[in-house]
Design a protein around this motif. Structure first.
Motif, PDB file in Angstrom:
ATOM      1  N   ILE A  15       0.838  -1.209   0.000  1.00  0.00           N
ATOM      2  CA  ILE A  15       0.000   0.000   0.000  1.00  0.00           C
ATOM      3  C   ILE A  15       0.869   1.253   0.000  1.00  0.00           C
ATOM      4  O   ILE A  15       0.639   2.198  -0.776  1.00  0.00           O
ATOM      5  CB  ILE A  15      -0.928   0.002   1.237  1.00  0.00           C
ATOM      6  CG1 ILE A  15      -1.891  -1.178   1.185  1.00  0.00           C
ATOM      7  CG2 ILE A  15      -1.715   1.302   1.313  1.00  0.00           C
ATOM      8  CD1 ILE A  15      -2.637  -1.399   2.496  1.00  0.00           C
ATOM      9  N   PHE A  16       1.883   1.264   0.860  1.00  0.00           N
ATOM     10  CA  PHE A  16       2.725   2.456   0.980  1.00  0.00           C
ATOM     11  C   PHE A  16       3.487   2.705  -0.319  1.00  0.00           C
ATOM     12  O   PHE A  16       3.598   3.846  -0.782  1.00  0.00           O
ATOM     13  CB  PHE A  16       3.695   2.298   2.150  1.00  0.00           C
ATOM     14  CG  PHE A  16       4.370   3.582   2.540  1.00  0.00           C
ATOM     15  CD1 PHE A  16       3.784   4.438   3.458  1.00  0.00           C
ATOM     16  CD2 PHE A  16       5.591   3.944   1.991  1.00  0.00           C
ATOM     17  CE1 PHE A  16       4.395   5.633   3.820  1.00  0.00           C
ATOM     18  CE2 PHE A  16       6.215   5.131   2.340  1.00  0.00           C
ATOM     19  CZ  PHE A  16       5.610   5.982   3.262  1.00  0.00           C
ATOM     20  N   PHE A  17       4.025   1.627  -0.913  1.00  0.00           N
ATOM     21  CA  PHE A  17       4.764   1.793  -2.165  1.00  0.00           C
ATOM     22  C   PHE A  17       3.860   2.366  -3.257  1.00  0.00           C
ATOM     23  O   PHE A  17       4.266   3.255  -4.020  1.00  0.00           O
ATOM     24  CB  PHE A  17       5.340   0.449  -2.614  1.00  0.00           C
ATOM     25  CG  PHE A  17       6.077   0.520  -3.927  1.00  0.00           C
ATOM     26  CD1 PHE A  17       7.362   1.019  -3.995  1.00  0.00           C
ATOM     27  CD2 PHE A  17       5.468   0.100  -5.107  1.00  0.00           C
ATOM     28  CE1 PHE A  17       8.037   1.102  -5.207  1.00  0.00           C
ATOM     29  CE2 PHE A  17       6.128   0.172  -6.318  1.00  0.00           C
ATOM     30  CZ  PHE A  17       7.420   0.670  -6.365  1.00  0.00           C
ATOM     31  N   HIS A  18       2.632   1.857  -3.323  1.00  0.00           N
ATOM     32  CA  HIS A  18       1.687   2.352  -4.326  1.00  0.00           C
ATOM     33  C   HIS A  18       1.432   3.849  -4.139  1.00  0.00           C
ATOM     34  O   HIS A  18       1.499   4.639  -5.094  1.00  0.00           O
ATOM     35  CB  HIS A  18       0.391   1.566  -4.230  1.00  0.00           C
ATOM     36  CG  HIS A  18      -0.677   2.012  -5.187  1.00  0.00           C
ATOM     37  ND1 HIS A  18      -0.571   1.866  -6.550  1.00  0.00           N
ATOM     38  CD2 HIS A  18      -1.875   2.625  -4.962  1.00  0.00           C
ATOM     39  CE1 HIS A  18      -1.650   2.356  -7.136  1.00  0.00           C
ATOM     40  NE2 HIS A  18      -2.456   2.823  -6.193  1.00  0.00           N
ATOM     41  N   ASN A  19       1.153   4.256  -2.895  1.00  0.00           N
ATOM     42  CA  ASN A  19       0.882   5.673  -2.623  1.00  0.00           C
ATOM     43  C   ASN A  19       2.120   6.539  -2.825  1.00  0.00           C
ATOM     44  O   ASN A  19       2.033   7.677  -3.299  1.00  0.00           O
ATOM     45  CB  ASN A  19       0.357   5.839  -1.193  1.00  0.00           C
ATOM     46  CG  ASN A  19      -1.041   5.276  -1.028  1.00  0.00           C
ATOM     47  OD1 ASN A  19      -1.847   5.308  -1.959  1.00  0.00           O
ATOM     48  ND2 ASN A  19      -1.343   4.743   0.151  1.00  0.00           N
ATOM     49  N   LEU A  20       3.287   5.988  -2.454  1.00  0.00           N
ATOM     50  CA  LEU A  20       4.536   6.729  -2.642  1.00  0.00           C
ATOM     51  C   LEU A  20       4.808   6.952  -4.128  1.00  0.00           C
ATOM     52  O   LEU A  20       5.225   8.038  -4.546  1.00  0.00           O
ATOM     53  CB  LEU A  20       5.690   5.949  -2.000  1.00  0.00           C
ATOM     54  CG  LEU A  20       7.037   6.666  -1.884  1.00  0.00           C
ATOM     55  CD1 LEU A  20       6.953   7.805  -0.883  1.00  0.00           C
ATOM     56  CD2 LEU A  20       8.134   5.678  -1.454  1.00  0.00           C
ATOM     57  N   TRP A  21       4.538   5.934  -4.934  1.00  0.00           N
ATOM     58  CA  TRP A  21       4.772   6.043  -6.377  1.00  0.00           C
ATOM     59  C   TRP A  21       3.827   7.072  -7.015  1.00  0.00           C
ATOM     60  O   TRP A  21       4.239   7.834  -7.889  1.00  0.00           O
ATOM     61  CB  TRP A  21       4.606   4.677  -7.024  1.00  0.00           C
ATOM     62  CG  TRP A  21       5.038   4.668  -8.467  1.00  0.00           C
ATOM     63  CD1 TRP A  21       4.254   4.662  -9.573  1.00  0.00           C
ATOM     64  CD2 TRP A  21       6.385   4.716  -8.940  1.00  0.00           C
ATOM     65  NE1 TRP A  21       5.013   4.695 -10.708  1.00  0.00           N
ATOM     66  CE2 TRP A  21       6.328   4.733 -10.358  1.00  0.00           C
ATOM     67  CE3 TRP A  21       7.629   4.752  -8.307  1.00  0.00           C
ATOM     68  CZ2 TRP A  21       7.480   4.775 -11.139  1.00  0.00           C
ATOM     69  CZ3 TRP A  21       8.773   4.796  -9.097  1.00  0.00           C
ATOM     70  CH2 TRP A  21       8.688   4.798 -10.497  1.00  0.00           C
ATOM     71  N   LEU A  22       2.585   7.099  -6.568  1.00  0.00           N
ATOM     72  CA  LEU A  22       1.637   8.064  -7.106  1.00  0.00           C
ATOM     73  C   LEU A  22       2.056   9.499  -6.795  1.00  0.00           C
ATOM     74  O   LEU A  22       1.788  10.425  -7.572  1.00  0.00           O
ATOM     75  CB  LEU A  22       0.234   7.805  -6.544  1.00  0.00           C
ATOM     76  CG  LEU A  22      -0.452   6.500  -6.995  1.00  0.00           C
ATOM     77  CD1 LEU A  22      -1.790   6.347  -6.299  1.00  0.00           C
ATOM     78  CD2 LEU A  22      -0.633   6.479  -8.521  1.00  0.00           C
ATOM     79  N   ALA A  23       2.713   9.691  -5.636  1.00  0.00           N
ATOM     80  CA  ALA A  23       3.135  11.046  -5.234  1.00  0.00           C
ATOM     81  C   ALA A  23       4.527  11.396  -5.728  1.00  0.00           C
ATOM     82  O   ALA A  23       4.984  12.534  -5.526  1.00  0.00           O
ATOM     83  CB  ALA A  23       3.093  11.149  -3.706  1.00  0.00           C
ATOM     84  N   ASN A  24       5.202  10.459  -6.384  1.00  0.00           N
ATOM     85  CA  ASN A  24       6.591  10.644  -6.797  1.00  0.00           C
ATOM     86  C   ASN A  24       6.675  11.447  -8.096  1.00  0.00           C
ATOM     87  O   ASN A  24       7.023  10.925  -9.162  1.00  0.00           O
ATOM     88  CB  ASN A  24       7.253   9.268  -6.944  1.00  0.00           C
ATOM     89  CG  ASN A  24       8.719   9.352  -7.297  1.00  0.00           C
ATOM     90  OD1 ASN A  24       9.367  10.379  -7.101  1.00  0.00           O
ATOM     91  ND2 ASN A  24       9.254   8.257  -7.818  1.00  0.00           N
TER      92      ASN A  24
END
Length: 812
Positions: free
Chosen positions: A261-270
């Motif tokens: 979940i965190f990786f997905h959200n981090l990637w969207l904000a990257n």
């Protein structure tokens, strides 16, 4: 002092390196039978462990196996092999180094048994397998040293018990064998030393200079953490800012699902397109290796990961560790912190990110404990008997054995030092016949006694099946995930139960990608790309940590403070409001709050016993309430509290917490519960009663469950005191149920229960109403609600004079 070869000294000098004091000490003490080295991460402890080996082999590199290195991770063994080859090759030493794990080709494994290298790097499972062969005495004939790396990680699991039994077997083949243990994080060095040494021999402890304290802090964000949840999505902007400021950042999570979940959200904000990877145990091996190679090459700015990167692999230039979510365990936090600035006498840098409001308190408590060098850990108790049974079968595979000799060998392993002869004989009887209820079945008649009193396999062909099932790791049943189409690339694994819940078109996260479920083909989940929809989250296997006893006690002591200057204002104000409207939990006392909400009566018990124990407490308390006619309807638990809701208010909670009644309740509950069947399946597999691998084929989870459930029901009915039923209860109480934490809480509290009656929800209780995982109770409350509803309908229709009888129900 043992001298290093001249060529190796030149190699050190050419690089400008000098030995650290603890590395010199290892050379000075090379002849000791057992030695535990505790050195900080980055302190060169692995090299220290190998220096005596390099010195001895450099002086006289004779044929055969000289040193065995055992690691908890296959990847760590491979990494050590790469690191060892550099000084050996560049110094021109004639030393062969090879690794042997589950990934090693069978042709190389066969050659290693016939012509072993000087140094063999392996895992506990592979070592146990090697000891099962008839030619093991020849292969290990020249073995002089065993190095157990990251011994603290092995000491906490059955893998460590299996390893120490294997070392006891090696010691019988090689009486002069020297043992070395290496670790950076040990809360009780004496306990680890007793585990490492051959009982009752002593084990010396070498403490290296711990170096400077780590630079650890809690992340400060403009936005306050949410009241519940574990995703920490609110902190994404601040985490990205930290990633930008550092070369390489490891972002640790406690579970694989949270990491996804965190990786997905981090990637969207990257928005900057920073190179970021993800690494956890459910991903395909090739994908993990690709991420690892990119880390070593310095090509990634951040890696979202789990415990798969906890241990001592040197992954490139990591200069920051971020722990998302409370670490739950100070020892684990210190281990993870050590991944940053992996150099001797260089302070590690780490930041903690609480996922919710209560975790702010837990993070501060963990920071204080880490700064005070107070590690945590609970004693494991005696060695489990299912591992003992497996070891007896392993011994039988290697040839006939004498019971007295095998018993002496087993009791020389520290965890089994207090094993009684009756307990050993019961395990031997189980391995020989399957036990009273199963002795009529040929498949469990595995051992026979020879005229001279020795024991051997009844059928030599059984050795192959036993070897195929060696090990103590009980993976959750999983299915492979691949891209759809011929030759589709593998992505990883998901749990079988989660796969069964999917229908075509459902989406879920794996490897940081949103994929669409297309179907199941030959026991493989086929997916396609679907980035446009909100995904389900795969229920990945892996450990779900509970807050340690020591950390819970530290939190309770924090609550006694008049104010909390170390906490952010929003959290300090929250605790102050709790103290104003109710009270805060205290050490040595149990706070119980009762209040109405949404037409139901609520009870909150702040036991601070850890999630598993609080979950068990919820089951036991609702059972007690049901017996007392209080009509509980359900409960939910966290690490610190259990919330129960029902129809009737609890006016006196003291009888609910009587420890004798709770213990009797857990016995009754366990007898027919799914927890016991799941625990039985794991222990029966380890003990060799159930075979997961047959002829190179692995049973599906459903097949294994069906066979184990039938066996469990049979033994429960006809032989309830069967050895495996005893083991199952011990394992359930110690592991999934964690009843020891409930007993500890009861002993700590006694009759000191603070019952606070309120008219509304309290600040500390509020997050519990947002928790997932609410467990319904189907019992008296159902009957009463049904009766009330029927009575209302009858009154509305003018038929109230008809007698309404409650429906029959299954007893709780």
């Amino acid at each position: 002092m043992t001298e290093l070869p001249v060529s190796l000294k030149r190699w050190f000098s050419k690089r400008g390196w000098t030995l650290h004091p603890h590395q010199r000490a290892m050379l000075d003490r090379t002849g000791e039978a057992a030695l535990l080295l505790i050195a900080p991460t980055g302190g060169g402890k692995t090299l220290a462990g190998f220096l005596p080996t390099l010195a001895e082999l450099g002086a006289a590199p004779g044929p055969g196996l000289h040193t065995l290195y055992v690691s908890p991770l296959k990847a760590l063994a491979a990494d050590i092999k790469r690191n060892l080859r550099t000084p050996i090759d560049e110094a021109g030493l004639a030393i062969r180094v090879e690794d042997r794990t589950g990934d090693t080709p069978s042709s190389r494994k066969k050659r290693q048994r016939a012509d072993p290298p000087h140094i063999l790097l392996t895992t506990p499972e592979s070592l146990a397998l090697l000891t099962s062969y008839e030619d093991a005495p020849r292969m290990f004939a020249g073995l002089q040293r065993v190095i157990v790396d990251e011994i603290h990680a092995l000491a906490e699991s059955k893998r460590g018990d299996q390893l120490m039994l294997a070392l006891a077997r090696l010691q019988g083949m090689c009486p002069g064998l020297r043992r070395v243990g290496l670790s950076a994080t040990v809360e009780d060095p004496q306990a680890i030393a007793r585990l490492l040494a051959r009982h009752p021999d002593p084990c010396d402890i070498l403490l290296a200079d711990p170096g400077p304290d780590p630079d650890i802090s809690m992340l400060v964000t403009d936005e306050a953490p949410p009241w519940s949840g574990g995703g920490a999505k609110y902190a994404i902007p601040a985490v990205l800012e930290q990633v930008r400021r550092h070369r390489t950042t490891l972002i640790f999570h406690n579970t694989r699902a949270q990491a996804e979940i965190f990786f997905h959200n981090l990637w969207l904000a990257n928005d900057d397109g920073l190179p970021i990877g993800i690494h956890h145990g459910s991903l395909d091996r090739q994908q993990r290796e690709k991420v690892e190679a990119a880390m070593v090459a310095g090509q990634l700015r951040a890696i979202v990961c789990t415990g798969s990167l906890d241990l001592g692999i040197d992954w490139g230039d990591v200069d920051l560790v971020i722990q998302v979510g409370a670490p739950k365990n100070v020892k684990r936090l210190v281990q993870r912190i050590g991944r940053a600035n992996h150099r001797y006498n260089a302070p590690s840098k780490a930041i903690l990110v609480p996922a919710n409001r209560f975790e702010v308190v837990e993070c501060v408590a963990a920071l204080e404990a880490a700064r005070a060098h107070q590690l945590d850990g609970d004693p494991r108790g005696p060695g489990p008997r299912d591992v003992l049974c497996q070891h007896i079968l392993i011994a039988a595979c290697s040839g006939p054995f004498e019971t007295d000799a095998l018993y002496a060998e087993m009791t020389s392993a520290g965890a089994y030092a207090n094993l009684s002869r009756d307990q050993f004989d019961a395990c031997l009887e189980f391995c020989a016949t399957g036990g009273y209820a199963l002795r009529a079945y040929d498949q469990w008649q595995r051992l026979q006694q020879l005229p001279d009193g020795r024991w051997q396999l009844r059928d030599p062909r059984a050795a192959q099946r036993i070897r195929q099932n060696i090990g103590t790791i009980q993976d959750t049943d999983t299915l492979k995930v691949r891209w759809r189409g011929r030759g589709g690339a593998p992505l990883g694994e998901i749990e079988e139960g989660f796969a069964a819940s999917l229908t075509k078109g459902d989406t879920f996260l794996i490897g940081g990608q949103i994929v669409r479920y297309e179907g199941l083909r030959e026991m493989t989940v086929e997916v396609t790309r679907d980035p446009g929809r909100k995904p389900k989250i795969a229920t990945f296997m892996g450990t779900k940590f509970s807050t340690s006893t020591q950390l819970s006690h530290r939190i309770l002591r924090m609550f006694r403070q008049d104010n909390w200057p170390d906490l952010p204002p929003h959290t300090a104000q929250w605790l102050a409001l709790q103290r104003k409207v109710s009270r805060l939990p205290e050490p040595g006392r149990l706070l119980v709050e009762t209040f109405p909400r949404d037409g139901r009566q609520q009870l909150v018990a702040y036991g601070f016993a850890g999630r598993n124990a609080q979950q068990t407490l919820g089951l036991l308390l609702t059972k007690r309430m049901e017996e007392m006619g209080l009509a509980p309807m359900g409960f939910v638990s966290t690490d610190y509290a259990t919330l129960i809701w029902g129809l009737d208010a609890v006016t006196d909670p003291a009888p609910l917490f009587d420890i004798a009644a709770l213990e009797a309740g857990v016995d009754q509950w366990l007898a027919g519960n799914a927890v016991m069947k799941r625990t039985f399946r794991a222990s029966a597999t380890i003990a060799g009663l159930i075979e997961r691998n047959i002829g190179g084929q692995r049973k599906t989870g459903r097949q294994a469950t069906m066979s184990s459930d039938i066996l469990y029901d049979t033994l429960l009915k006809y032989d309830p005191d069967h050895l495996l039923m005893q083991i199952t209860r011990e394992e359930a109480m110690r592991g999934l149920v964690d009843f020891a934490r409930i007993r500890e809480m009861a002993e700590r509290v006694g009759d000191r229960i603070d019952h606070v009656v309120l008219d509304r929800v309290t600040p500390l209780a509020a997050p519990l109403f947002l928790e997932a995982g609410r467990v319904p109770v189907n019992g008296l409350a159902d009957e009463r609600l049904l009766e009330e509803e029927v009575t209302r309908l009858l009154n509305d229709s003018g038929l109230a004079q008809i007698e309404v009888k409650p429906r029959w129900r299954v007893p709780y």
